[in-house]
Each structure stands twice: as C-alpha cells, then as structure tokens.
Write a protein that holds these residues in place. Structure first.
Motif, PDB file in Angstrom:
ATOM      1  N   VAL A  37       0.834  -1.204   0.000  1.00  0.00           N
ATOM      2  CA  VAL A  37       0.000   0.000   0.000  1.00  0.00           C
ATOM      3  C   VAL A  37       0.868   1.253   0.000  1.00  0.00           C
ATOM      4  O   VAL A  37       0.585   2.222  -0.720  1.00  0.00           O
ATOM      5  N   PHE A  38       1.932   1.232   0.789  1.00  0.00           N
ATOM      6  CA  PHE A  38       2.829   2.388   0.834  1.00  0.00           C
ATOM      7  C   PHE A  38       3.462   2.640  -0.527  1.00  0.00           C
ATOM      8  O   PHE A  38       3.521   3.792  -0.995  1.00  0.00           O
ATOM      9  N   ARG A  39       3.923   1.581  -1.191  1.00  0.00           N
ATOM     10  CA  ARG A  39       4.537   1.739  -2.518  1.00  0.00           C
ATOM     11  C   ARG A  39       3.518   2.243  -3.538  1.00  0.00           C
ATOM     12  O   ARG A  39       3.851   3.066  -4.395  1.00  0.00           O
ATOM     13  N   ALA A  40       2.279   1.731  -3.444  1.00  0.00           N
ATOM     14  CA  ALA A  40       1.238   2.180  -4.370  1.00  0.00           C
ATOM     15  C   ALA A  40       0.922   3.653  -4.167  1.00  0.00           C
ATOM     16  O   ALA A  40       0.731   4.403  -5.132  1.00  0.00           O
ATOM     17  N   LEU A  41       0.878   4.092  -2.908  1.00  0.00           N
ATOM     18  CA  LEU A  41       0.604   5.505  -2.621  1.00  0.00           C
ATOM     19  C   LEU A  41       1.750   6.396  -3.122  1.00  0.00           C
ATOM     20  O   LEU A  41       1.505   7.475  -3.665  1.00  0.00           O
ATOM     21  N   VAL A  42       2.984   5.936  -2.923  1.00  0.00           N
ATOM     22  CA  VAL A  42       4.131   6.710  -3.421  1.00  0.00           C
ATOM     23  C   VAL A  42       4.079   6.809  -4.941  1.00  0.00           C
ATOM     24  O   VAL A  42       4.299   7.882  -5.521  1.00  0.00           O
ATOM     25  N   LEU A  43       3.769   5.695  -5.608  1.00  0.00           N
ATOM     26  CA  LEU A  43       3.688   5.702  -7.067  1.00  0.00           C
ATOM     27  C   LEU A  43       2.552   6.592  -7.551  1.00  0.00           C
ATOM     28  O   LEU A  43       2.689   7.300  -8.558  1.00  0.00           O
ATOM     29  N   ALA A  44       1.414   6.588  -6.836  1.00  0.00           N
ATOM     30  CA  ALA A  44       0.307   7.465  -7.205  1.00  0.00           C
ATOM     31  C   ALA A  44       0.697   8.933  -7.043  1.00  0.00           C
ATOM     32  O   ALA A  44       0.352   9.774  -7.894  1.00  0.00           O
ATOM     33  N   PHE A  45       1.416   9.247  -5.981  1.00  0.00           N
ATOM     34  CA  PHE A  45       1.898  10.626  -5.786  1.00  0.00           C
ATOM     35  C   PHE A  45       2.850  11.032  -6.904  1.00  0.00           C
ATOM     36  O   PHE A  45       2.775  12.148  -7.431  1.00  0.00           O
ATOM     37  N   VAL A  46       3.732  10.127  -7.288  1.00  0.00           N
ATOM     38  CA  VAL A  46       4.663  10.407  -8.395  1.00  0.00           C
ATOM     39  C   VAL A  46       3.892  10.630  -9.695  1.00  0.00           C
ATOM     40  O   VAL A  46       4.220  11.528 -10.482  1.00  0.00           O
ATOM     41  N   ASP A  47       2.843   9.834  -9.916  1.00  0.00           N
ATOM     42  CA  ASP A  47       2.019  10.008 -11.117  1.00  0.00           C
ATOM     43  C   ASP A  47       1.363  11.385 -11.147  1.00  0.00           C
ATOM     44  O   ASP A  47       1.315  12.043 -12.201  1.00  0.00           O
ATOM     45  N   MET A  48       0.848  11.835 -10.025  1.00  0.00           N
ATOM     46  CA  MET A  48       0.224  13.156  -9.974  1.00  0.00           C
ATOM     47  C   MET A  48       1.243  14.254 -10.274  1.00  0.00           C
ATOM     48  O   MET A  48       0.947  15.201 -11.005  1.00  0.00           O
ATOM     49  N   CYS A  49       2.448  14.112  -9.710  1.00  0.00           N
ATOM     50  CA  CYS A  49       3.503  15.097  -9.993  1.00  0.00           C
ATOM     51  C   CYS A  49       3.883  15.082 -11.464  1.00  0.00           C
ATOM     52  O   CYS A  49       4.094  16.146 -12.079  1.00  0.00           O
ATOM     53  N   ILE A  50       3.967  13.878 -12.049  1.00  0.00           N
ATOM     54  CA  ILE A  50       4.322  13.762 -13.462  1.00  0.00           C
ATOM     55  C   ILE A  50       3.289  14.455 -14.341  1.00  0.00           C
ATOM     56  O   ILE A  50       3.629  15.195 -15.273  1.00  0.00           O
ATOM     57  N   ILE A  51       2.011  14.226 -14.062  1.00  0.00           N
ATOM     58  CA  ILE A  51       0.953  14.831 -14.878  1.00  0.00           C
ATOM     59  C   ILE A  51       0.978  16.353 -14.734  1.00  0.00           C
ATOM     60  O   ILE A  51       0.877  17.083 -15.731  1.00  0.00           O
ATOM     61  N   ALA A  52       1.107  16.851 -13.502  1.00  0.00           N
ATOM     62  CA  ALA A  52       1.128  18.302 -13.285  1.00  0.00           C
ATOM     63  C   ALA A  52       2.316  18.943 -14.001  1.00  0.00           C
ATOM     64  O   ALA A  52       2.173  19.968 -14.685  1.00  0.00           O
ATOM     65  N   ILE A  53       3.491  18.329 -13.876  1.00  0.00           N
ATOM     66  CA  ILE A  53       4.699  18.891 -14.505  1.00  0.00           C
ATOM     67  C   ILE A  53       4.628  18.777 -16.021  1.00  0.00           C
ATOM     68  O   ILE A  53       5.008  19.710 -16.741  1.00  0.00           O
ATOM     69  N   SER A  54       4.131  17.647 -16.523  1.00  0.00           N
ATOM     70  CA  SER A  54       4.071  17.436 -17.972  1.00  0.00           C
ATOM     71  C   SER A  54       3.183  18.468 -18.658  1.00  0.00           C
ATOM     72  O   SER A  54       3.561  19.050 -19.685  1.00  0.00           O
ATOM     73  N   PHE A  55       2.004  18.722 -18.086  1.00  0.00           N
ATOM     74  CA  PHE A  55       1.096  19.676 -18.726  1.00  0.00           C
ATOM     75  C   PHE A  55       1.574  21.121 -18.542  1.00  0.00           C
ATOM     76  O   PHE A  55       1.312  21.973 -19.390  1.00  0.00           O
ATOM     77  N   PHE A  56       2.280  21.387 -17.446  1.00  0.00           N
ATOM     78  CA  PHE A  56       2.857  22.727 -17.305  1.00  0.00           C
ATOM     79  C   PHE A  56       3.961  22.940 -18.340  1.00  0.00           C
ATOM     80  O   PHE A  56       4.041  24.011 -18.961  1.00  0.00           O
ATOM     81  N   PHE A  57       4.803  21.945 -18.538  1.00  0.00           N
ATOM     82  CA  PHE A  57       5.837  22.050 -19.567  1.00  0.00           C
ATOM     83  C   PHE A  57       5.230  22.136 -20.953  1.00  0.00           C
ATOM     84  O   PHE A  57       5.768  22.807 -21.837  1.00  0.00           O
ATOM     85  N   ALA A  58       4.108  21.443 -21.167  1.00  0.00           N
ATOM     86  CA  ALA A  58       3.432  21.534 -22.456  1.00  0.00           C
ATOM     87  C   ALA A  58       2.988  22.972 -22.727  1.00  0.00           C
ATOM     88  O   ALA A  58       3.104  23.478 -23.851  1.00  0.00           O
ATOM     89  N   LEU A  59       2.487  23.632 -21.695  1.00  0.00           N
ATOM     90  CA  LEU A  59       2.081  25.033 -21.834  1.00  0.00           C
ATOM     91  C   LEU A  59       3.295  25.926 -22.080  1.00  0.00           C
ATOM     92  O   LEU A  59       3.240  26.859 -22.897  1.00  0.00           O
ATOM     93  N   MET A  60       4.381  25.654 -21.392  1.00  0.00           N
ATOM     94  CA  MET A  60       5.603  26.427 -21.590  1.00  0.00           C
ATOM     95  C   MET A  60       6.172  26.226 -22.990  1.00  0.00           C
ATOM     96  O   MET A  60       6.611  27.182 -23.650  1.00  0.00           O
ATOM     97  N   ILE A  61       6.151  24.977 -23.468  1.00  0.00           N
ATOM     98  CA  ILE A  61       6.651  24.699 -24.827  1.00  0.00           C
ATOM     99  C   ILE A  61       5.792  25.400 -25.862  1.00  0.00           C
ATOM    100  O   ILE A  61       6.304  25.935 -26.860  1.00  0.00           O
ATOM    101  N   ILE A  81      -8.211  22.600 -14.896  1.00  0.00           N
ATOM    102  CA  ILE A  81      -8.294  21.349 -15.646  1.00  0.00           C
ATOM    103  C   ILE A  81      -7.366  20.277 -15.089  1.00  0.00           C
ATOM    104  O   ILE A  81      -7.758  19.116 -14.923  1.00  0.00           O
ATOM    105  N   VAL A  82      -6.117  20.647 -14.796  1.00  0.00           N
ATOM    106  CA  VAL A  82      -5.113  19.642 -14.420  1.00  0.00           C
ATOM    107  C   VAL A  82      -5.488  18.887 -13.146  1.00  0.00           C
ATOM    108  O   VAL A  82      -5.357  17.652 -13.111  1.00  0.00           O
ATOM    109  N   PRO A  83      -5.950  19.530 -12.059  1.00  0.00           N
ATOM    110  CA  PRO A  83      -6.356  18.743 -10.883  1.00  0.00           C
ATOM    111  C   PRO A  83      -7.447  17.722 -11.197  1.00  0.00           C
ATOM    112  O   PRO A  83      -7.395  16.584 -10.702  1.00  0.00           O
ATOM    113  N   LEU A  84      -8.438  18.130 -12.011  1.00  0.00           N
ATOM    114  CA  LEU A  84      -9.480  17.191 -12.412  1.00  0.00           C
ATOM    115  C   LEU A  84      -8.891  16.047 -13.232  1.00  0.00           C
ATOM    116  O   LEU A  84      -9.228  14.872 -13.018  1.00  0.00           O
ATOM    117  N   PHE A  85      -7.992  16.374 -14.151  1.00  0.00           N
ATOM    118  CA  PHE A  85      -7.373  15.355 -15.001  1.00  0.00           C
ATOM    119  C   PHE A  85      -6.506  14.407 -14.167  1.00  0.00           C
ATOM    120  O   PHE A  85      -6.424  13.210 -14.468  1.00  0.00           O
TER     121      PHE A  85
END
Length: 283
Positions: A37-61, A81-85
């Motif tokens: 469960v701990f590993r799954a929660l860490v991976l889910a947190f990493v996924d949220m960070c990845i999505i937030a950073i990816s779409f911010f970089f997409a806007l910057m690009i 949009i990004v929090p919902l996504f």
C-alpha cells in the motif's frame, strides 16, 4: 480429577490449533500488505507530480518557454483542468492495474496496460476540451499526454532496468571463487536460466558463455552472455572460460541429438545439470 485433566487437554489442543504453521507469521503478511500500500501511494503521488509537470511544460513549450507570454486565461484553465485530469488519471491507472504489478518483473504486458490507460486518457482529454469553457491549445493536450506517457513508463520500468544493470555489473565483477557456468541452448529456457542466474541473490554462479547449434546465433548475446559456438566447440570453450558447470537448457530436444550433446558434456568432467521444460514440470 480426571475431568479437570481432560478439560486442560482440550484447552491445550485449542491453543495448538490456533497457532500458525505456515512459513511466515500472519504479521509478516500484514507487513507485506502495508508495504505494498505504501509503494502504491508513493507511485500514485509520483504520477500526480508527473501529470502536473508534464502539462505545465506543455504550456511552456507552446509559448516558447516564456512564462510572461502565457495568457492569464490559459493559466486559469491549467489550474482548473489539471487537478481534475489528475484525479481521473489515478482512477484510470487503478482500473488498468498500474498499481498492482510487480515492476521488477515488468514486461510487454505491463507496457500494454500503460498504453491502454493513456488511450482512455486521450478520449478523456478530448471530452474535457470540448466541454470546458476555456479552450486550451491543442499543443497543451498533445504534448502533455506525450510527456506524461513517457515519464510514467520510464518511472515504472526504471526499477527493473536499474536492478538488472546492477546485477549484471555485480556478476561481471564477481569473485573468482564463483562457479562459472556454460549454458547449452540459446532458446527460451536458456534465456530464462541466464536471467535467473543474473538476478538471483542465492546463487553464487556466473554465466560465462552459451552454446547453440544454430549458426545464425553465433556471436550474438543474451543478457550480456555471448553465444560462442556449437556442440563441437564445448571442450574448447570449457577450457577457455574455465567452466566448472554445464547446464543443458534445451528441453525440446530428445533422442540422438540430446544424447550426443550430453556425452560431449560428460567428457569435459564438469558438473552437468539438465533443465526440464515447463510442460514437463506441469505434467
């Protein structure tokens, strides 16, 4: 008096029955569940960070890495949009079992699950784009999804790549006292055996070379182990690589071919083992 003794025996028997006779205590399983469960929660947190950073970089690009050129409406759209996504992405990832796999064994099956999840997220992004009142640039969605896919895939397969690379380096730099093994057969059984020799921490062995009668495989490598010749080259390669053990990993062969190869191996005075096929184990 006898009734009291019988009652004591019954209570002792009940206590013995409640004891756990398995290889591990129940607490160990509970600990493993907590760890998962701990590993799954860490991976889910990493996924949220990845999505937030990816779409911010997409806007910057999209606006050539100039934050001041990004319209305020697009920044507001990003924050809405990004929090919902991100929440939808976590649900989709869970449905596609991206938090249930053992990633050190990740293969094409897990990769197909990631592709399926992002195909669903692509449809979700189209729906959000059409429904939401602020129309984000198309590059925002395209680049954001591409970056998210690449980073999520890399994040999940990185553990296996790092672990495999570490084990291969340890094997190359292993002590001279380790048992040096020759593998007969460059098929599926040989590949599985080599991978186990590399990854296992219980075996003090080093896969040094592979023998296979297929001339098209000569000079190639399986997980860093070279294919050095055919059955006639076995005695020479035993001396060249200082082999102490030969493992026959061609379960599909039988009859004269099998006996000829095994007789050559026996003449080398090396320890000889034969790997059965999976179908033989199941039968």
């Amino acid at each position: 008096m006898s009734n009291r003794l019988d009652m004591k025996k019954d209570t002792n028997n009940r206590k013995d029955k409640t004891k756990y006779d398995g290889p591990e205590k129940p607490d160990a399983y509970m600990g493993n569940d907590k760890q998962w469960v701990f590993r799954a929660l860490v991976l889910a947190f990493v996924d949220m960070c990845i999505i937030a950073i990816s779409f911010f970089f997409a806007l910057m690009i999209r606006f050539e890495f100039s934050y001041s050129h990004i319209p305020l409406s697009f920044l507001e759209g990003y924050l809405h949009i990004v929090p919902l996504f991100m929440v939808i992405s976590l649900v989709v990832f869970y449905i596609f079992r991206l938090y249930h796999s053992i990633w050190r064994f990740a293969s094409i099956n897990e990769f197909m699950h990631i592709i399926g999840a992002f195909l669903v997220l692509t449809v979700v992004s189209v729906i959000i784009h059409e429904v939401y009142e602020i129309k984000m640039p198309y590059a925002f969605w395209i680049i954001g999804l591409m970056l998210s896919f690449a980073l999520c895939t890399a994040c999940r397969f990185a553990y296996r790549f790092i672990r495999t690379g570490q084990k291969m380096l340890e094997q190359r730099g292993s002590a001279n006292g380790d048992e040096k093994v020759m593998i007969i057969g460059a098929g599926n059984a040989g590949r599985m055996l080599i991978r186990e020799l590399i990854m296992s921490s219980h075996l003090h062995t080093k896969a040094c070379c592979i023998i296979d009668d297929n001339p098209a495989k000569l000079g190639r490598f399986i997980d860093g182990v070279p294919i050095v010749g055919n059955r006639n080259d076995i005695p020479e390669m035993v001396e060249k690589y200082d082999i102490t053990k030969i493992v026959y990993a061609v379960p599909s062969t039988s009859g004269k071919d099998r006996n000829d190869i095994l007789n050559i191996c026996k003449d080398t005075c090396c320890d000889l083992s034969v790997v059965p096929g999976i179908y033989q184990i199941l039968d």
